[in-house]
Write an enzyme that holds these catalytic residues in place. Sequence first.
Site, PDB file in Angstrom:
ATOM      1  N   SER A  12       0.848  -1.194   0.000  1.00  0.00           N
ATOM      2  CA  SER A  12       0.000   0.000   0.000  1.00  0.00           C
ATOM      3  C   SER A  12       0.888   1.249   0.000  1.00  0.00           C
ATOM      4  CB  SER A  12      -0.917  -0.011   1.231  1.00  0.00           C
ATOM      5  OG  SER A  12      -0.134  -0.072   2.390  1.00  0.00           O
ATOM      6  N   LYS A  16      -1.404   5.560  -5.410  1.00  0.00           N
ATOM      7  CA  LYS A  16      -2.398   5.275  -6.447  1.00  0.00           C
ATOM      8  C   LYS A  16      -3.289   6.481  -6.696  1.00  0.00           C
ATOM      9  CE  LYS A  16      -4.434   1.971  -4.754  1.00  0.00           C
ATOM     10  NZ  LYS A  16      -4.975   1.196  -3.846  1.00  0.00           N
ATOM     11  N   ASP A 147      -6.175  -8.403  -1.254  1.00  0.00           N
ATOM     12  CA  ASP A 147      -6.940  -8.165  -0.021  1.00  0.00           C
ATOM     13  C   ASP A 147      -8.289  -8.860  -0.140  1.00  0.00           C
ATOM     14  OD1 ASP A 147      -4.938  -6.451   0.716  1.00  0.00           O
ATOM     15  OD2 ASP A 147      -6.082  -4.590   0.386  1.00  0.00           O
ATOM     16  N   ILE A 148      -8.719  -9.489   0.943  1.00  0.00           N
ATOM     17  CA  ILE A 148     -10.016 -10.176   0.901  1.00  0.00           C
ATOM     18  C   ILE A 148     -11.143  -9.194   0.602  1.00  0.00           C
ATOM     19  CG2 ILE A 148     -11.710 -11.413   2.317  1.00  0.00           C
ATOM     20  CD1 ILE A 148      -9.399 -12.934   3.551  1.00  0.00           C
ATOM     21  N   THR A 191       5.806  -7.674  -8.938  1.00  0.00           N
ATOM     22  CA  THR A 191       4.813  -7.188  -9.903  1.00  0.00           C
ATOM     23  C   THR A 191       4.210  -8.347 -10.686  1.00  0.00           C
ATOM     24  OG1 THR A 191       5.947  -5.087 -10.092  1.00  0.00           O
ATOM     25  CG2 THR A 191       4.471  -5.668 -11.902  1.00  0.00           C
ATOM     26  N   CYS A 381     -11.422  25.834  12.300  1.00  0.00           N
ATOM     27  CA  CYS A 381     -12.387  25.020  13.036  1.00  0.00           C
ATOM     28  C   CYS A 381     -12.032  24.974  14.522  1.00  0.00           C
ATOM     29  CB  CYS A 381     -12.484  23.631  12.413  1.00  0.00           C
ATOM     30  SG  CYS A 381     -14.086  22.876  12.750  1.00  0.00           S
ATOM     31  N   LEU A 382     -11.444  23.879  15.026  1.00  0.00           N
ATOM     32  CA  LEU A 382     -11.029  23.878  16.425  1.00  0.00           C
ATOM     33  C   LEU A 382     -10.081  25.049  16.682  1.00  0.00           C
ATOM     34  CD1 LEU A 382     -11.011  22.479  19.202  1.00  0.00           C
ATOM     35  CD2 LEU A 382      -9.059  21.140  18.417  1.00  0.00           C
ATOM     36  N   HIS A 507     -13.631  24.962   7.043  1.00  0.00           N
ATOM     37  CA  HIS A 507     -12.360  24.401   6.557  1.00  0.00           C
ATOM     38  C   HIS A 507     -12.013  24.935   5.173  1.00  0.00           C
ATOM     39  CE1 HIS A 507     -11.892  21.394   9.770  1.00  0.00           C
ATOM     40  NE2 HIS A 507     -13.218  21.412   9.790  1.00  0.00           N
ATOM     41  N   GLU A 509      -9.333  24.858   3.764  1.00  0.00           N
ATOM     42  CA  GLU A 509      -8.320  24.000   3.118  1.00  0.00           C
ATOM     43  C   GLU A 509      -8.928  23.049   2.084  1.00  0.00           C
ATOM     44  OE1 GLU A 509      -9.248  23.836   6.305  1.00  0.00           O
ATOM     45  OE2 GLU A 509      -9.153  21.796   7.100  1.00  0.00           O
TER      46      GLU A 509
END
Length: 533
Positions: A12, A16, A147-148, A191, A381-382, A507, A509
Amino acid sequence: MKYIFVTGGVVSSLGKGLAAASLGTLLERRGLRVVLQKLDPYLNVDPGTMNPFQHGEVYVLADGAETDLDLGHYERFTNCVLTRSNNLTSGQVYETVLAKERRGDYLGKTVQVIPHVTDEIKTRIREVAAQSGGDILISEIGGTTGDIEGLPFLEAIRQFILEVGAANVIVMHVTLVPFIKAAGELKTKPTQQSIAKLREIGIQPQVLICRTEMPLDRDTREKLSLFCNVPLDAVVEAGDVEHTIYEAPLNLFEEGLDATVCKLLGLETPDPNLTDWRRFVERVVAPKKRVRIAVVGKYIELQDAYKSIYESLTHAGASLDCGIDMVLVDAEDIEQEEAEKYLRGVAGVLVPGGFGDRGVEGKIKAVRYARESRTPYLGLCLGMQVATIEFARNVCGFSDANSTEFDPGTTNPVITILEEQKDVTDKGASMRLGSWKTKILEGTHAHDVYGNTEALERHRHRYEFNMNYRAALEDKGFVIAGTSPDGDLVEMIELRDHPWFIACQYHPEFQSKPNAPHPLFRGFLSASLAHED
Ligand code: GLN
């Protein structure tokens, strides 16, 4: 409509999402209308209830969907408009299938992964394609082949290819080609095995994106092509970017990725126009100035937790020809010591959003430092809530001022739960979410920054400024600079006697792009540059 599925192999964190987004950039600049979608195999209905340590930032869309951070890449790298259907999880698929089963939609049948779950996945892919009105849908499948949880998605894709015809679909596999030092060689076996896994399911990728630390030599390319059954020109090298993720589309263009994809899909388009993108990258790579910005948070060791904030700083920096030297400060460290030890010499202080009381006192100390030293402050925010608490405590003398999120028994609850949230008990998708209008008061710093009396910004919170304290705080120089259109909710605050101290309940951002920085980030950096001088 043409379809591109992006799968991942071997490990991982190969980027991607970035590869999918970069391909989106290139195809869009060839004049195609591109839509991106993320298929996440985990069982959470959405990532909104996950800890940033699990998942990185939760990215919020205009419609209020709490989504995977890859959707942030999609929005920053392309102009596609995303809604909650652009992030499909196994949780959503099963939720729908089970609701149908209870309703009796499958009456008499055994409900199974094939065909019921796979049908639901295909329906959701088709829906996004149909709603988008685009030319190409890029669907990225989360996780790693093997992955299952990922199996139903891959099976659905296999069926989907059969249904829409192989000429209209390509599968692009992002894989790792590791360099083994002891052997002095790039290794293709991982691969090969990952492709074998895909073939077992009945999927043959047409393009390989090879993540590698070393350039792919001719031999390695040929080997990958032969063993993975992919044309040689579709074996694409993707080394680590040198300076910034925004180099990724340019590097993939050099490798001919977009040309190969267009050829495979039978699309005739001109070469992409990348002039403005290149110019942006140049400014990020070699800025004339630099500025030191402190981000005081509790997930600072985690690159992905404040992703959109870091990207927004980069965008704003580029527009000012200014690089950012990020000073990442753990709010809990400040709790134990003087804020000055960590913040002295920084040109600006930013406190991001967050939940729960860990690190809150440290953030409040950081705010105090910024206010007293007249260092520019941006609270998100916070970050607005702690700025309010700090002002109430240290300027107005409400020594136990707090948010009821952190101290339910405080006698001075300057931040309290939103009225609409009082009876909400479920934790999933239940906050005040998505785009809401803010009315900006004329004559404020915020108004100068926005150059507008209105803004549409994305939200994700349960608590708000307590209007009972408005008069007491304003009396001492606290300014409510933005509110909801009805004036009931505080959306933005600032300090009258400070060069640049602005904080918002929303937010910003989530709405900054490479060549369209958000005014709050740009304003904050301009002020920080001035402060440094
Ligand atoms: N915990 C605060 C609230 O719920 C702030 C949320 C945030 O920063 N996103 O209001």
